[in-house]
Design a protein around this motif. Structure first.
Motif, PDB file in Angstrom:
ATOM      1  N   CYS A 124       1.140  -1.195   0.092  1.00 27.73           N
ATOM      2  CA  CYS A 124      -0.074   0.128   0.025  1.00 27.73           C
ATOM      3  C   CYS A 124       0.877   1.446   0.005  1.00 27.73           C
ATOM      4  O   CYS A 124       1.993   1.280   0.668  1.00 27.73           O
ATOM      5  CB  CYS A 124      -0.864   0.063   1.259  1.00 27.73           C
ATOM      6  SG  CYS A 124      -2.099  -1.303   1.253  1.00 27.73           S
TER       7      CYS A 124
ATOM      8  N   LYS B 189       3.495   4.141  -9.855  1.00 27.88           N
ATOM      9  CA  LYS B 189       1.919   4.153  -9.663  1.00 27.88           C
ATOM     10  C   LYS B 189       1.964   5.146  -8.584  1.00 27.88           C
ATOM     11  O   LYS B 189       2.385   4.927  -7.209  1.00 27.88           O
ATOM     12  CB  LYS B 189       1.307   2.996  -9.428  1.00 27.88           C
ATOM     13  CG  LYS B 189      -0.171   3.303  -9.418  1.00 27.88           C
ATOM     14  CD  LYS B 189      -0.938   1.898  -9.171  1.00 27.88           C
ATOM     15  CE  LYS B 189      -2.447   1.940  -9.231  1.00 27.88           C
ATOM     16  NZ  LYS B 189      -3.087   0.735  -9.042  1.00 27.88           N
TER      17      LYS B 189
ATOM     18  N   VAL C 165       7.938  -5.208  -5.839  1.00 29.32           N
ATOM     19  CA  VAL C 165       6.888  -4.186  -5.866  1.00 29.32           C
ATOM     20  C   VAL C 165       7.142  -3.546  -4.553  1.00 29.32           C
ATOM     21  O   VAL C 165       7.061  -4.459  -3.312  1.00 29.32           O
ATOM     22  CB  VAL C 165       5.329  -4.562  -5.962  1.00 29.32           C
ATOM     23  CG1 VAL C 165       4.320  -3.341  -5.347  1.00 29.32           C
ATOM     24  CG2 VAL C 165       5.106  -5.279  -7.288  1.00 29.32           C
TER      25      VAL C 165
ATOM     26  N   MET D 109       7.087  -0.707  -9.470  1.00 30.61           N
ATOM     27  CA  MET D 109       6.909  -2.001 -10.206  1.00 30.61           C
ATOM     28  C   MET D 109       7.930  -2.318 -10.911  1.00 30.61           C
ATOM     29  O   MET D 109       7.855  -1.576 -12.209  1.00 30.61           O
ATOM     30  CB  MET D 109       5.343  -2.074 -10.449  1.00 30.61           C
ATOM     31  CG  MET D 109       4.492  -1.782  -9.324  1.00 30.61           C
ATOM     32  SD  MET D 109       2.819  -1.353 -10.129  1.00 30.61           S
ATOM     33  CE  MET D 109       3.088   0.111 -11.038  1.00 30.61           C
TER      34      MET D 109
ATOM     35  N   CYS E 115      -2.629   4.187  -3.339  1.00 26.89           N
ATOM     36  CA  CYS E 115      -2.998   3.033  -4.216  1.00 26.89           C
ATOM     37  C   CYS E 115      -2.646   1.545  -3.296  1.00 26.89           C
ATOM     38  O   CYS E 115      -1.778   1.656  -2.389  1.00 26.89           O
ATOM     39  CB  CYS E 115      -2.411   3.184  -5.557  1.00 26.89           C
ATOM     40  SG  CYS E 115      -0.676   3.132  -5.511  1.00 26.89           S
ATOM     41  N   GLU E 116      -2.870   0.675  -3.789  1.00 25.55           N
ATOM     42  CA  GLU E 116      -2.489  -0.685  -3.383  1.00 25.55           C
ATOM     43  C   GLU E 116      -2.480  -1.662  -4.458  1.00 25.55           C
ATOM     44  O   GLU E 116      -3.272  -1.588  -5.403  1.00 25.55           O
ATOM     45  CB  GLU E 116      -3.599  -1.204  -2.046  1.00 25.55           C
ATOM     46  CG  GLU E 116      -4.827  -1.437  -2.658  1.00 25.55           C
ATOM     47  CD  GLU E 116      -5.672  -2.095  -1.619  1.00 25.55           C
ATOM     48  OE1 GLU E 116      -6.738  -2.526  -1.983  1.00 25.55           O
ATOM     49  OE2 GLU E 116      -5.700  -1.690  -0.381  1.00 25.55           O
ATOM     50  N   MET E 117      -1.771  -2.850  -4.289  1.00 25.62           N
ATOM     51  CA  MET E 117      -1.257  -3.698  -5.269  1.00 25.62           C
ATOM     52  C   MET E 117      -0.779  -4.931  -4.731  1.00 25.62           C
ATOM     53  O   MET E 117      -0.071  -4.746  -3.697  1.00 25.62           O
ATOM     54  CB  MET E 117      -0.331  -3.156  -6.332  1.00 25.62           C
ATOM     55  CG  MET E 117      -0.053  -4.128  -7.424  1.00 25.62           C
ATOM     56  SD  MET E 117       1.149  -3.318  -8.514  1.00 25.62           S
ATOM     57  CE  MET E 117       1.007  -4.611  -9.678  1.00 25.62           C
TER      58      MET E 117
ATOM     59  N   HIS F 170       5.421  -9.547 -11.600  1.00 22.10           N
ATOM     60  CA  HIS F 170       6.235  -8.716 -11.158  1.00 22.10           C
ATOM     61  C   HIS F 170       7.304  -9.286 -10.379  1.00 22.10           C
ATOM     62  O   HIS F 170       7.127 -10.032  -9.421  1.00 22.10           O
ATOM     63  CB  HIS F 170       5.712  -7.526 -10.266  1.00 22.10           C
ATOM     64  CG  HIS F 170       4.416  -6.896 -10.962  1.00 22.10           C
ATOM     65  ND1 HIS F 170       3.355  -7.226 -11.062  1.00 22.10           N
ATOM     66  CD2 HIS F 170       4.677  -5.609 -11.794  1.00 22.10           C
ATOM     67  CE1 HIS F 170       2.409  -6.310 -11.593  1.00 22.10           C
ATOM     68  NE2 HIS F 170       3.558  -5.295 -12.208  1.00 22.10           N
TER      69      HIS F 170
ATOM     70  N   HIS G 241       1.496  -8.080  -4.560  1.00 24.24           N
ATOM     71  CA  HIS G 241       2.756  -8.415  -5.202  1.00 24.24           C
ATOM     72  C   HIS G 241       2.803  -9.900  -5.818  1.00 24.24           C
ATOM     73  O   HIS G 241       2.830 -10.921  -5.353  1.00 24.24           O
ATOM     74  CB  HIS G 241       3.931  -8.563  -4.252  1.00 24.24           C
ATOM     75  CG  HIS G 241       5.328  -8.824  -5.012  1.00 24.24           C
ATOM     76  ND1 HIS G 241       6.427  -8.979  -4.162  1.00 24.24           N
ATOM     77  CD2 HIS G 241       5.851  -9.022  -6.538  1.00 24.24           C
ATOM     78  CE1 HIS G 241       7.562  -9.552  -5.018  1.00 24.24           C
ATOM     79  NE2 HIS G 241       7.081  -9.327  -6.560  1.00 24.24           N
TER      80      HIS G 241
END
Length: 395
Positions: free
Chosen positions: A44, A63, A79, A53, A67-69, A76, A71
């Motif tokens: 996050c 980014k 991250v 990333m 935001c959040e993503m 990827h 891994h």
């Protein structure tokens, strides 16, 4: 064989025995047969952060938060979170941006928050910096930063081992105030402006001291606080996009032997000056006492004079008052005597008038006035004078 649950807002990878993987997005319950489930890590970024990333092919993208993503190792390689660059007021950063086969440069001034893109990087400044143990000594490449200050700054520097014409080695202590004028000129002409200023001021000080004896240097140290004494420093700073606002002379330092001699001479001069000041203060005290005594004498004389004047004034007023009283009394007596004389004259006139009226009436009555007048006069009185003689004994 078993069942596994992937919760809501979670993701996981399921790998089979051949190493193949598939993505599972929760909420979901899955049955595993000869498979392995691996939870994905959630990364996050807040509103002042961004995600970096890097995919499996080496492509890096950014980014901006918030935001959040997850891994995902299948997509990827890494991250992670980086903080945005907060630029304070009166500061700036130099950003390089890759555009096709070329690179462009831009200046971002604060206050601002900068989120770099994947193909952007910052200019890193590497300048001379002050030694933490000795602020007047500069160390190469010790000051590293990315935010360039646009406000005036200063640094201390000692120009060491400067020789006079009579072979006296001294160290001149200076403080230099400077400010940034043109950042583009600075980037194009130098990589360390502080080093350029140090070299220029050393050249100016060596040229200045090298034309003077030690005694002349001591007499003319005030010139080291004037910009006209540092022409090379002024010219060099202008060429690299800076300007020198002021140079302050902070003193000098000589060898231990010379410093000891100078200290003794200073002590002797100070002692003489103190003796002269003490004697001057003593003489001033004597003069002060005499002045006060003279003033006191004048004050006494003035007071005595005032008393005499006051006494004379009072005596004069008293005499004037007594004289006035006597004059008033004399005037009053004269008035009384005048009134008494007038009354007496009036009385005599009245008596004479009455006598005349009486005589006139007698005359009208046929009285012989001659006989009457003679009868009114008193008979003569026989007076006897007797002389008595005195004997020698006084009896």
């Amino acid at each position: 064989m078993k069942f596994m649950t992937v919760k809501e807002r979670e993701e996981a990878l399921i790998f089979n025995v051949q190493g193949e993987g598939r993505l599972v997005v929760g909420p979901q319950r899955v049955f595993l047969f000869r498979e392995r489930l691996e939870q994905l890590k959630l990364v996050c970024a807040s509103q002042y952060q961004y995600l970096v990333m890097k995919d499996r092919f080496g492509m890096v993208t950014h980014k901006r938060g918030p935001c959040e993503m997850f891994h995902n190792p299948l997509e990827h390689d890494s991250v992670y979170v980086e903080n945005a660059i907060k630029i304070d007021a009166n500061h700036m950063i130099i950003v390089y941006h890759r555009v096709k086969q070329s690179v462009e440069r831009s200046v971002i001034r604060g206050p601002a928050i900068f989120f770099p893109e994947a193909e952007e990087w910052l200019h890193k400044f590497v300048w001379h910096g002050s030694d933490p143990q000795d602020k007047a000594r500069m160390i190469p490449s010790s000051r590293k930063f990315t935010q360039l200050a646009a406000i005036p700054d200063q640094f201390y520097y000692n120009v060491r081992d400067v020789r006079t014409t009579d072979d006296i080695i001294i160290t001149v202590k200076l403080m230099i105030f400077y400010g940034l004028q043109d950042v583009i000129t600075m980037l194009d002409t130098t990589h360390d402006p502080v080093a350029d200023m140090i070299n220029a001021v050393c050249a100016d000080v060596i040229a200045y001291v090298g034309r003077r004896t030690y005694a002349q240097f001591l007499e003319q140290t005030d010139e080291l606080s004037r910009l006209t004494t540092f022409p090379q420093l002024v010219q060099r700073t202008e060429r690299v996009g800076f300007s020198v606002h002021k140079v302050v002379y902070r003193g000098y330092h000589a060898t231990e032997q010379l410093q000891a001699m100078q200290t003794e001479a200073i002590e002797a001069r100070t002692r003489l000056r103190l003796d002269a000041e003490i004697e001057g203060q003593r003489q001033q005290l004597v003069d002060y006492k005499l002045e006060k005594e003279q003033a006191r004498t004048k004050l006494r004389q003035s007071m005595e004079e005032s008393k005499q004047n006051h006494k004379q004034k009072v005596d004069g007023l008293k005499q004037a008052h007594e004289l006035g009283m006597k004059q008033e009394e004399h005037k009053y007596q004269l008035e009384i005597e005048d009134k008494w004389v007038r009354a007496r004259l009036d009385l005599q006139a009245g008596e004479q008038k009455d006598a005349e009226e009486h005589l006139r009436e007698l005359h009208h009555l046929g009285v012989d006035m001659t006989k009457y007048m003679l009868s009114q006069q008193a008979a003569p009185v026989n007076e006897e004078v007797q002389f008595v003689g005195l004997d020698r004994k006084g009896s």
